[in-house]
Write a protein that holds these residues in place. Structure first.
Motif, short mmCIF file in Angstrom:
data_model
loop_
_atom_site.label_atom_id
_atom_site.label_comp_id
_atom_site.label_asym_id
_atom_site.label_seq_id
_atom_site.Cartn_x
_atom_site.Cartn_y
_atom_site.Cartn_z
N ARG A 583 -33.47 -34.11 -22.48
CA ARG A 583 -32.10 -33.99 -21.98
C ARG A 583 -31.63 -32.53 -22.10
N LYS A 584 -32.05 -31.74 -21.13
CA LYS A 584 -31.79 -30.31 -21.16
C LYS A 584 -30.32 -29.96 -21.09
N ASP A 585 -29.49 -30.81 -20.48
CA ASP A 585 -28.08 -30.49 -20.27
C ASP A 585 -27.18 -31.03 -21.37
N ASP A 586 -27.74 -31.59 -22.40
CA ASP A 586 -26.94 -32.16 -23.49
C ASP A 586 -26.25 -31.03 -24.27
N THR A 587 -24.90 -31.02 -24.28
CA THR A 587 -24.16 -29.95 -25.00
C THR A 587 -24.40 -30.03 -26.51
N GLY A 588 -24.75 -31.20 -26.99
CA GLY A 588 -25.01 -31.32 -28.42
C GLY A 588 -26.21 -30.50 -28.86
N LEU A 589 -27.16 -30.27 -27.93
CA LEU A 589 -28.32 -29.45 -28.28
C LEU A 589 -27.93 -28.00 -28.51
N ALA A 590 -27.00 -27.50 -27.70
CA ALA A 590 -26.52 -26.12 -27.88
C ALA A 590 -25.83 -25.96 -29.23
N GLU A 591 -25.08 -27.02 -29.61
CA GLU A 591 -24.43 -26.97 -30.93
C GLU A 591 -25.46 -26.98 -32.05
N THR A 592 -26.52 -27.77 -31.88
CA THR A 592 -27.59 -27.79 -32.87
C THR A 592 -28.24 -26.41 -33.00
N ALA A 593 -28.42 -25.75 -31.87
CA ALA A 593 -28.99 -24.39 -31.88
C ALA A 593 -28.09 -23.45 -32.67
#
Length: 626
Positions: A583-593
């Motif tokens: 899920r490349k577009d998941d905003t939660g991933l950016a927060e995890t980064a």
């Protein structure tokens, strides 16, 4: 006309300190006479030098001496010199103020001392020797007239909260300190300071080496008798000088209560002759790192005192060395400006420095406990020479010790480190930081610890500077474990890393783009074993601690981007890789980064740009995990 008498207050801290000097600090009361005779000797040195430089000075230098007079009936003891003397402002500044700098620090240290011995060791680190007079006196009167002045000054105090000061018209040149001794104590017959034999004993023990005659004046007014031998210690054969004489001479020079750690003698003969008697102290002075500190040794020419604190003879990083250098071929009319250009002075300086460094090196094997004391007290100052003294850089590295991961309790020399290096190890690894605890808890150490590589633990601010200026030691280069790329992998591990590089390529590219201006690059790490990520710098970038130091000094530095390294075996990193694929577009991933980067930044002691945002993101992720 009646002279105007002023009553002035001691400073509040000075009053406390004076009471401590009187009642708590000195265990050997005899030392008060040593302090007074030493001050008188200094005054005679200064007058002779002043008269040489100022031919118009109206001063009598024909019979310079120190006289000691007693009056048994009045119970007074007077130490009198015909030296430089003092003007009113000097009396208020030097005598009316105790320990002009460092008084509060002294009181704090004294309170921390748990026993009398600990208290006594502090005395030599502060300029309060004159006040030892109050150990034996109820009242002290000082009468002085500066050479060349018409009017003198009378100072008096009972050692309480005040002192009086007034002008006097008939004061002789120099200074007379009169002690109104306390009533005789039958229990202390060994401390009868009106007894001639007692005074002679003290003078011979503490002041025998002083250049000027120290005389005891008979009560009947007869001819004064010179008590001290007046032989310069540095001119006497070493076999004729005792350790006690060296110790007392050192105390006379340094006004330090402690014995010296090491005594160094040097004699040069030939086209330019000189003798030197130097001392390494056993305790660092409190002003070792203060701007207004004095440094350098005393300079004599043919046993004639010429200059105190001769900076041209001793480099800044050896500013703690005390002693005397006696040259045979210099002019008495020498100035600091002339010394800076004098070729002979430069040769003497180089020889003295090499002798000091070689002496410390010999202490490492012959007196390891003394060496450990020396490095603990002065190592931080000596390391400054790695930046300032290129010619002796290797010699300084030879005598340096550093904390390391090999033994938390015992520092290591670089020679010992190199001897323990693993087969095939090409670098001397180190890490700088604010404390050992912070360095030992750093993610950067994980792989080094796991693979048994020793790392130097450098926590002195000066370490941040010299490691970049010094190429290496013993053919091995210094390598920061928090900068550049670290190559600890075997050939098989390198192949595995290459395969992982391809597996994580998409994630690394996305993280670099997502974190944007915060990082220079995101890459896989070979230095992590248990942490998910760490922040590293490029090989020639400023370290975080160095950056803080420059900014604290007001330096305007551009923003420094650092590299984020990821541990490819950590579940958080592999989980982020897998989630990004799905899920490349998941905003939660950016927060995890952001969170991974923030944790890495905090782990190295860095500061978050937006702590409130980091806290919100962290609490949100924790809530969703429940």
């Amino acid at each position: 006309m009646t002279a105007h008498v002023e009553t002035l207050q001691f400073q509040s801290e000075a009053r406390q300190l004076l009471q401590l000097v009187i009642h708590s600090i000195y265990s050997n009361k005899d030392t008060f006479l040593r302090e007074l005779v030493s001050n008188a000797s200094d005054a005679l040195d200064k007058l002779r030098l002043e008269a040489f430089r100022d031919k118009e000075l109206a001063a009598d230098t024909s019979d310079l001496h120190v006289d000691i007079e007693v009056d048994k009936d009045k119970r007074t003891l007077t130490v009198r010199d015909n030296g430089i003397g003092m003007a009113r402002d000097e009396v208020v500044g030097l005598i009316g103020t105790i320990a002009k700098s460092g008084t509060a620090e002294f009181l704090r240290k004294l309170k921390e001392a748990q026993d009398a011995a600990g208290s006594q060791e502090l005395i030599g680190r502060f300029g309060i020797g004159f006040y030892s007079s109050f150990m034996v006196a109820d009242k002290v009167t000082l009468v002085t007239r500066r050479a060349g002045s018409a009017e003198g000054v009378r100072w008096e105090s009972s050692g309480e909260s005040t002192y009086t000061i007034e002008p006097v018209s008939d004061a002789p040149q120099g200074t007379a300190v009169t002690l109104h001794l306390k009533p005789a104590d039958p229990e202390e017959h060994l401390h009868d300071y009106t007894a001639r034999e007692k005074l002679v004993e003290i003078i011979k023990r503490y002041s025998d080496f002083i250049t000027w005659p120290v005389r005891v004046v008979p009560e009947d007014g007869g001819e004064p008798e010179t008590i001290n031998s007046r032989k310069a210690l540095w001119a006497r054969p070493a076999s004729e000088v005792t350790e006690d004489e060296y110790t007392e001479f050192y105390r006379h020079l340094s006004h330090d209560w402690n014995a010296p750690l090491e005594t160094i003698r040097l004699r040069a003969e030939g086209t330019f002759e000189y003798q030197a008697l130097l001392f390494l102290p056993s305790r660092a002075p409190l002003d070792l790192f203060m701007r207004e500190r004095k440094r350098g040794v005393q300079l004599y020419v043919k046993r004639v005192f010429v200059m105190d604190d001769c900076e041209e003879l001793m480099p800044e990083y050896l500013r703690f060395v005390k002693g005397v250098v006696d040259a045979q071929d210099l002019s008495l009319n020498v100035s600091r400006e002339i010394l800076q250009q004098d070729r002979h002075i430069q040769l003497m300086r180089r020889r003295l420095v090499k002798k000091i460094l070689s002496t410390v090196k010999s202490m490492m094997t012959e007196k390891p406990d003394d060496y450990a004391t020396f490095w603990r007290e002065f190592g931080r100052a000596v390391k400054e020479g790695l930046l300032d003294d290129f010619d002796n850089r290797d010699a300084i590295l030879d005598i340096a010790s550093f904390d390391s991961t090999h033994d938390p309790e015992k520092p290591t020399t670089l020679a010992q480190y190199v001897e323990r290096m693993k087969e095939g190890q090409e670098h001397i690894y180190y890490m700088t930081g604010e404390s050992r605890t912070r360095i030992e808890n750093s993610p950067h150490l994980e792989a080094f610890r796991a693979k048994g590589f020793e790392v130097l633990v450098l926590t002195d601010p000066i370490d941040e500077m010299w490691v970049d200026a010094v190429a290496g030691f013993g053919g091995k280069k210094f390598q920061s474990i928090a900068k550049g790329e670290v190559d600890l992998d075997t050939e098989d591990e390198k192949k595995e890393t290459q395969a992982r590089q391809e597996d994580f390529a998409e994630l690394l590219s996305w993280l670099t783009e997502t974190l944007g201006e915060g990082v220079k690059e995101v890459r896989l790490s070979s230095r992590l074993t248990t942490s998910p990520a760490c922040i590293v710098g490029d090989t020639h970038e400023l370290s975080p601690m160095m950056e803080k130091m420059y900014r604290a000094m007001g330096q305007d530095l551009p923003a420094i981007k650092r590299i984020l390294e990821l541990n490819p075996t950590h579940p958080l990193v592999t989980g982020l890789r897998d989630a990004h694929r799905e899920r490349k577009d998941d905003t939660g991933l950016a927060e995890t980064a952001e969170l991974i980067y923030g944790m890495a930044l905090l782990a190295e002691g860095g500061e978050l740009d937006d702590p409130a945002r980091f806290t919100r993101l962290l609490s949100g992720h924790l809530q969703r995990a429940l």
